[in-house]
Write an enzyme that holds these catalytic residues in place. Structure first.
Site, short mmCIF file in Angstrom:
data_model
loop_
_atom_site.label_atom_id
_atom_site.label_comp_id
_atom_site.label_asym_id
_atom_site.label_seq_id
_atom_site.Cartn_x
_atom_site.Cartn_y
_atom_site.Cartn_z
N CYS A 49 9.27 -13.23 4.13
CA CYS A 49 10.35 -13.45 5.09
C CYS A 49 9.86 -13.34 6.53
CB CYS A 49 11.47 -12.44 4.87
SG CYS A 49 12.26 -12.55 3.26
N HIS A 94 -6.75 -6.54 10.29
CA HIS A 94 -5.40 -7.07 10.13
C HIS A 94 -4.96 -7.00 8.66
CE1 HIS A 94 -1.88 -9.49 11.11
NE2 HIS A 94 -2.13 -10.19 10.01
N PRO A 110 6.97 -0.26 1.95
CA PRO A 110 6.03 -0.49 0.85
C PRO A 110 6.12 -1.87 0.22
CG PRO A 110 7.90 0.79 0.08
CD PRO A 110 8.12 0.58 1.56
N GLN A 115 3.88 -7.80 -2.15
CA GLN A 115 3.81 -9.21 -1.78
C GLN A 115 2.36 -9.65 -1.59
OE1 GLN A 115 6.42 -8.78 1.60
NE2 GLN A 115 8.17 -9.63 0.50
#
Length: 428
Positions: A49, A94, A110, A115
């Site tokens: 998202c 990153h 978390p 994902q």
């Protein structure tokens, strides 16, 4: 070289993020297409998202930018202001920060770790996850576990789901008296259902493309399930709607909501659209009696918990910095593998040649002791000829550099020299 290319909630608005999102049904095709791009040797795509990110082992990032624009039919001029590109070590850092939840809208949440794991599994299935990316993500998972177990980053987390409940309580006095409709049956909806149903709402309904999956989820919370094409019929019956599907187009249109509001006699309806691309047409938010919130709107709720976690963030960043340094060491060690292999191959060829020569001498009846001495002498001369010749022919700074390298490679420390000196002294 490892690269990360992407956009997220920090760099781009929802309107841009939804244009470059990858649905689950398109991910394998996208990975295959990306891996076929010239200069790309390994690839993984993380699409949630709040972010779309490409993790690659590639020659240059320009090919990634061009591919992303072509795949989603969006010009580079439109994308450029919102894109970020990291190359190692920034790309490694990153990836670790993302896995730890430090780059999330809700710091420390978390869900992002799951994902990332899904993205890795997808890349493994397609065959685009090579040695470097595999090692990168395994280290990222290890770092995330270390951060969560040794810092307070996960304490009092305000998740997206909890933020949705908080928003609903701004509209209604209590969630307990409301009827809730969940659209979709994925992980985000499961989390939202757990949070909302903890308030014991009056009714729970799950709408999903696959009714069996919807029933599986609704049964856990004492609700019922419907098909997506039944939404127009059931929407007016619900006060709260939480939607998160992988549909490429909105499934709740302006007309559908207008009819629902009329049937509800203008009783308010609260809608949380967590999908990217959006499940609810943007114009719905302009209707009276409709309170529509997107993932970007939830940021206002979660900001309040950020300050209390700053100390944990500092600790987590320290752990990440240390682990990035370790991973860079692993990458650098991999760069020496071809040289080490070539060195061992050359030594093995010399060894085999000398063994064959020694066996022939033994077959001719020469003394074994003499043959062994010749074998060891010839082999040591062969192995040392090239480095000795290079040292002798070097001059100036090059000679100093090679001498230092030789001393380190062959462990030529002061101890043997001192041993020789002692033997000379004893012989006097």
């Amino acid at each position: 070289m490892l690269f990360t290319l992407g956009i997220n909630h920090h760099s781009a608005p929802l309107a841009i993020r939804e244009r470059v999102a990858f649905g689950a049904d398109k991910l394998q095709h996208a990975l295959a297409s990306l891996a076929a791009t010239e200069g790309v040797s390994e690839a993984a795509i993380l699409s949630t998202c709040n972010r779309t990110e490409i993790y690659c082992a590639a020659e240059v990032p320009a090919a990634l930018i061009d591919w992303l624009g072509r795949y989603h039919q969006i010009s580079q001029e439109e994308l450029a202001p919102y894109l970020y590109v990291h190359e190692q070590p920034a790309a490694i850092r990153h990836a670790f920060r993302v896995a730890c939840g430090l780059d999330s809208m809700v710091i420390g949440e978390p869900q992002i770790l799951g994902q990332v794991k899904d993205a890795v599994r997808a890349a493994e299935e397609v065959g685009t996850l090579g040695t470097r990316l595999h090692k990168l993500f395994q280290r990222a998972f290890s770092v995330a576990k270390e951060v969560r177990s040794t810092t307070a980053i996960g304490a009092n987390i305000v998740s997206m789901a909890a933020a949705g409940v908080h928003l609903a309580e701004r509209i209604f006095d209590s969630v307990t008296d409301q009827r809730i409709l969940f659209i979709g049956a994925g992980e985000m909806i499961e989390l939202c259902a757990a949070h909302f149903c903890a308030e014991q709402p009056r009714q729970v309904t799950v709408a999903n493309r696959t009714v069996e999956r919807g029933l599986e989820l609704s049964n856990r919370f004492g609700g019922n399930a419907i098909r997506l094409d039944q939404l127009p019929e059931y929407l007016p019956e619900h006060d709260i709607v939480v939607s998160c599907t992988a549909s490429p187009l909105p499934i709740i249109g302006l007309g559908m909501v207008e009819r629902a509001i009329k049937a509800r006699r203008h009783r308010p309806i609260f809608i949380v659209d967590l999908a990217v691309p959006r499940d609810v047409e943007q114009e719905v938010g302009e209707l009276d009696d409709v309170f529509l919130y997107t993932v970007d709107d939830l940021a206002q709720i979660v900001e309040s918990g950020v300050e209390s976690r700053q100390a944990a963030v500092v600790e987590a960043e320290g752990i990440i910095g240390h682990r990035v340094h370790e991973f860079l060491g692993w990458l650098q060690a991999r760069d020496t593998v071809p040289v080490i292999r070539a060195l061992r191959d050359a030594a093995e060829r010399s060894r085999q040649m000398e063994v064959e020569r020694a066996l022939k001498l033994l077959a001719r009846g020469e003394a074994a002791e003499d043959v062994i001495r010749q074998l060891s002498l010839r082999l040591s001369n062969k192995l040392l000829h090239a480095p000795s010749s290079t040292l002798n022919s070097a001059d100036g700074s090059e000679r100093a550099f090679l001498q230092a390298g030789a001393e380190r490679l062959f462990h030529l420390h002061d101890a043997p020299v001192q041993h020789i000196k002692r033997r000379r002294q004893q012989g006097r």
